[in-house]
Design an enzyme around this catalytic site. Structure first.
Site, PDB file in Angstrom:
ATOM      1  N   HIS A  65       3.132   5.704   4.076  1.00 58.85           N
ATOM      2  CA  HIS A  65       2.008   6.640   4.005  1.00 58.85           C
ATOM      3  C   HIS A  65       2.494   8.048   3.683  1.00 58.85           C
ATOM      4  CE1 HIS A  65       0.223   3.503   6.863  1.00 58.85           C
ATOM      5  NE2 HIS A  65      -0.426   3.396   5.738  1.00 58.85           N
ATOM      6  N   HIS A  66       3.682   8.156   3.090  1.00 57.56           N
ATOM      7  CA  HIS A  66       4.169   9.517   2.792  1.00 57.56           C
ATOM      8  C   HIS A  66       3.268  10.184   1.767  1.00 57.56           C
ATOM      9  CE1 HIS A  66       5.816   7.492  -0.703  1.00 57.56           C
ATOM     10  NE2 HIS A  66       6.113   8.656  -1.223  1.00 57.56           N
ATOM     11  N   LYS A  71      -0.898   1.972  -2.613  1.00 56.33           N
ATOM     12  CA  LYS A  71      -1.239   1.326  -3.883  1.00 56.33           C
ATOM     13  C   LYS A  71      -0.385   0.088  -4.088  1.00 56.33           C
ATOM     14  CE  LYS A  71      -3.471   1.617  -7.812  1.00 56.33           C
ATOM     15  NZ  LYS A  71      -3.793   0.201  -7.623  1.00 56.33           N
ATOM     16  N   LYS A  95       8.852   2.323  -6.495  1.00 55.02           N
ATOM     17  CA  LYS A  95       8.374   2.334  -7.887  1.00 55.02           C
ATOM     18  C   LYS A  95       7.527   3.582  -8.144  1.00 55.02           C
ATOM     19  CE  LYS A  95       6.802  -1.782  -8.927  1.00 55.02           C
ATOM     20  NZ  LYS A  95       6.032  -2.972  -9.303  1.00 55.02           N
ATOM     21  N   LYS A 107       0.954  -3.877  -0.727  1.00 54.70           N
ATOM     22  CA  LYS A 107       0.804  -5.139  -1.452  1.00 54.70           C
ATOM     23  C   LYS A 107      -0.076  -6.057  -0.644  1.00 54.70           C
ATOM     24  CE  LYS A 107       2.522  -6.786  -5.311  1.00 54.70           C
ATOM     25  NZ  LYS A 107       3.035  -5.914  -6.389  1.00 54.70           N
ATOM     26  N   SER A 363      -2.529   2.326 -13.685  1.00 58.42           N
ATOM     27  CA  SER A 363      -3.492   2.252 -12.579  1.00 58.42           C
ATOM     28  C   SER A 363      -3.800   3.661 -12.065  1.00 58.42           C
ATOM     29  CB  SER A 363      -2.916   1.437 -11.422  1.00 58.42           C
ATOM     30  OG  SER A 363      -3.148   0.068 -11.614  1.00 58.42           O
TER      31      SER A 363
HETATM   32  N1  GLU Z   1       0.942  -5.434  -9.246  1.00 61.38           N
HETATM   33  C1  GLU Z   1       1.497  -4.440 -10.108  1.00 61.38           C
HETATM   34  C2  GLU Z   1       2.893  -4.057  -9.643  1.00 61.38           C
HETATM   35  O1  GLU Z   1       3.561  -4.827  -9.010  1.00 61.38           O
HETATM   36  C3  GLU Z   1       0.579  -3.246 -10.301  1.00 61.38           C
HETATM   37  C4  GLU Z   1       0.231  -2.496  -9.074  1.00 61.38           C
HETATM   38  C5  GLU Z   1      -0.871  -1.437  -9.291  1.00 61.38           C
HETATM   39  O2  GLU Z   1      -1.300  -1.240 -10.407  1.00 61.38           O
HETATM   40  O3  GLU Z   1      -1.269  -0.851  -8.291  1.00 61.38           O
HETATM   41  O4  GLU Z   1       3.411  -3.036  -9.992  1.00 61.38           O
END
Ligand code: GLU
Length: 472
Positions: A65-66, A71, A95, A107, A363
Site C-alpha cells: 500500500h505504499h 493494481k 513492476k 493480484k 492499464s
Molecule cells: N495481469 C497483468 C500483469 O500481470 C496486468 C495487470 C494490470 O493491468 O493491472 O501485469
C-alpha cells in the site's frame, strides 16, 4: 528446489528480492515491510452450476500500500493457489515501481478451469467474486483495481464493472474500478496488445545496445534475429506479431499440445487461425511438428519468449536452453536455479517484472482516462492538425516546393487515442530498460539484469515509504 512439488513461487520472488536487497542500504525493517504481503483475502463462495452447488475457492492479495490504489490482474486457472497469488501480487509492486506507475501491487485468482464452464456460468462466478471483493472493500477506483490475467479478458472485466456499478450507483469514478475493459465499456485503445508490444519495445531496446549485444556475440538490432515464442495467448500472440513486423523471424511457436517450427518464420495470425479451426497448433501446413511442447524451449535461436505460465524453465532444463536472450513475457517463467544457470552461461535474462509491464502501464492510462472522463486526443487532435497544416503551407510558400501527399498526411496527422497510448508505452519501456541497464552496467558486482531490476524497484518503493513518513 528443482522438483515441482517443493517449488514455492513466492519463495522464489523472496529469494530474488533478498539477492537484490544486498545491493541496497535500506534498513532491514524497511526491506522486510516491502517484502511482505500487506493484506491477504481468501474466500469460498457457493455458485449454482446446473443443479449442483459448487463451492468456489478464490483469492485477492494486496502486496503493498505504499501507493494506492493497488493494481493487478485476476487469473482463472486450476493451478491458482495462495502462494502463486502472493508471488504475482509482489511482482506487481516491483513492476509498477520500475515503470513509474503509481500503484501498489495486487493480484487475484479463482481456482477454476474456465474451459469447463459455459459463459453464463463464468459470468455468475465472476459476478459473485466481485461481490465478495466489494463486501471487503477489496475493489474500487481508489483502493484496488483488477485487470485481466491468465484465463481472463475484456469480457470478464465488463462483468466486474457492471457488478460494481450496480452496487455503487452514482459513484462518479466507478469506471476506474477495473481496467482491461472493452473500449465500448470505458476501455482504452491499445490495452489488448499492450503487454506483447511492451515486450517487443523492451527487447528491441536491449538489442539496440551494441555493447550488450557484443558480449552475447550478436549483431545489434532486432532485424534478422530468430525468435521462439512459448504460448499463443494474448501476450505471446502480440509479442510474435511485433517481432515479425520488426523484421525478426519467429521460427517456432509452442502451445501446451505441442509446438511447430519453420526456419523461414511463422505468421502468428495464420497459426492462430489454424489452431482455432483444427483445435491444435500441430500439423500447420509447411511447418515441422514438435510433439513435446517443452522441447521448443530448447531450440537453437537468438531470443526465447516464454509467454505462458511460471516455472517452465528450471534447474533441470535451463542447461539445455540455447537462446542468447530470454525475454520473460510471462510472470515468473524462470526459477532462481534457472537464473544461476544462465548467469554461468552468459545468456541474458530480461526479467518479467519490467519486461511485461506494458499491460499495467496501459492499464494506468485507462484508469487515468476513466478518472478524467475524456478520450485521449479528443481535445488536441484537430488543433494539432490545423497547426501542422499551417506549418506545411508556410514551408511550401517559403521554399516554393510542394510536400508530397504521403508526407503531408503523415506530418498533418493529429494524435488519436491509440497513437498516444503506443507512444506513452514506448517511452515507458525504453526509459525503464535504460534505467535498469545503467544501474547494472555501473555495478559489476550485480550478477544479472533481474537483480538490477529488483534494486531499482526496491529503491523506489523504499523511497516512497520514507516519503510517506511511515519510517521516521
Ligand atoms: N495481469 C497483468 C500483469 O500481470 C496486468 C495487470 C494490470 O493491468 O493491472 O501485469
Amino acid at each position: 528446489m528443482s522438483s515441482h512439488q517443493e517449488y514455492s513461487f513466492f519463495g522464489a520472488v523472496e529469494q530474488s528480492f533478498d539477492k537484490a536487497a544486498a545491493f541496497t542500504n535500506w534498513d532491514p525493517g524497511i526491506l522486510e515491510q516491502i517484502k511482505q504481503c500487506n493484506s491477504v483475502y481468501r474466500m469460498h463462495f457457493p455458485v449454482k452450476i446446473g443443479d449442483k452447488i459448487e463451492v468456489i475457492k478464490a483469492y485477492r492479495v494486496q502486496h503493498s500500500h505504499h501507493k494506492t490504489p493497488c493494481k493487478g490482474g485476476i487469473r482463472f486457472a486450476t493451478s491458482v493457489n495462495l502462494d502463486e497469488v502472493m508471488a504475482l501480487a509482489a511482482l506487481m509492486t516491483y513492476k509498477c515501481a520500475i515503470v513509474n506507475v503509481p500503484f501498489g501491487g495486487a493480484k487475484g485468482g479463482i481456482t477454476i478451469d474456465p474451459k469447463k464452464y459455459t459463459p453464463y456460468e463464468l459470468e455468475k462466478i465472476t459476478r459473485r467474486y466481485t461481490h465478495e471483493l466489494i463486501k471487503k472493500n477489496f475493489i474500487g477506483p481508489g483502493t484496488d483495481v483488477p485487470a485481466p490475467d491468465y484465463g481472463t479478458g475484456e469480457r470478464e472485466m465488463a462483468w466486474i464493472l457492471d457488478t460494481y456499478m450496480s452496487q455503487k450507483p452514482g459513484e462518479v469514478d466507478a469506471l476506474a474500478c477495473v481496467t482491461g475493459k472493452p473500449v465500448t465499456q470505458g476501455g482504452v485503445r491499445g490495452r489488448r496488445e499492450a503487454t506483447g508490444l511492451g515486450v517487443y519495445f523492451g527487447i528491441r531496446e536491449v538489442c539496440n545496445m551494441a555493447e550488450v549485444m557484443k558480449k552475447l556475440g550478436l549483431e545489434p538490432g532486432v532485424e534478422g534475429k530468430t525468435v521462439v515464442v512459448q504460448g499463443l495467448g494474448n501476450v505471446g500472440f502480440h509479442a510474435a506479431k511485433y517481432f515479425r513486423e520488426g523484421g525478426a523471424k519467429v521460427i517456432a511457436i509452442a502451445e501446451y499440445e505441442g509446438a511447430i517450427m519453420h526456419p523461414d518464420g511463422l505468421n502468428e495470425n495464420d497459426v492462430f487461425q489454424h489452431r482455432k479451426k483444427t483445435g491444435s497448433i500441430l500439423n500447420y501446413p509447411g511447418a515441422t511438428n514438435i510433439t513435446k511442447s517443452s522441447e521448443a524451449l530448447e531450440l537453437e535461436c537468438d531470443i526465447l519468449i516464454p509467454a505462458a505460465l511460471e516455472n517452465v524453465i528450471n534447474g533441470d532444463n535451463a542447461p539445455r536452453v540455447k537462446a542468447k536472450i530470454i525475454g520473460e513475457a510471462a510472470n515468473g517463467p524462470l526459477t532462481p536455479e534457472a537464473d544461476e544457470v544462465f548467469t554461468q552461461k552468459g545468456s541474458l535474462v530480461v526479467p518479467d517484472m519490467y519486461l511485461n509491464a506494458g499491460g499495467v502501464t496501459v492499464s494506468y492510462f485507462e484508469w487515468l482516462k476513466n478518472l478524467s472522463h475524456v478520450r485521449y486526443g479528443r481535445l488536441e487532435k484537430r488543433f494539432t492538425e490545423n497547426q501542422n497544416k499551417n506549418i506545411i503551407k508556410e514551408i511550401e510558400g517559403l521554399t516554393g516546393k510542394k510536400v508530397n501527399d504521403t508526407q503531408k498526411s503523415l506530418i498533418e496527422h493529429g494524435p488519436d487515442e491509440v497513437d498516444l497510448v503506443y507512444s506513452g508505452l514506448e517511452e515507458t519501456m525504453i526509459t525503464a530498460t535504460r534505467e535498469i541497464m545503467e544501474l547494472w552496467l555501473n555495478n559489476p558486482a550485480i550478477p544479472d539484469m533481474r537483480t538490477a531490476a529488483y534494486v531499482v524497484a526496491i529503491n523506489k518503493v523504499a523511497t516512497s515509504y520514507a516519503e510517506l513518513g511511515i519510517f521516521p
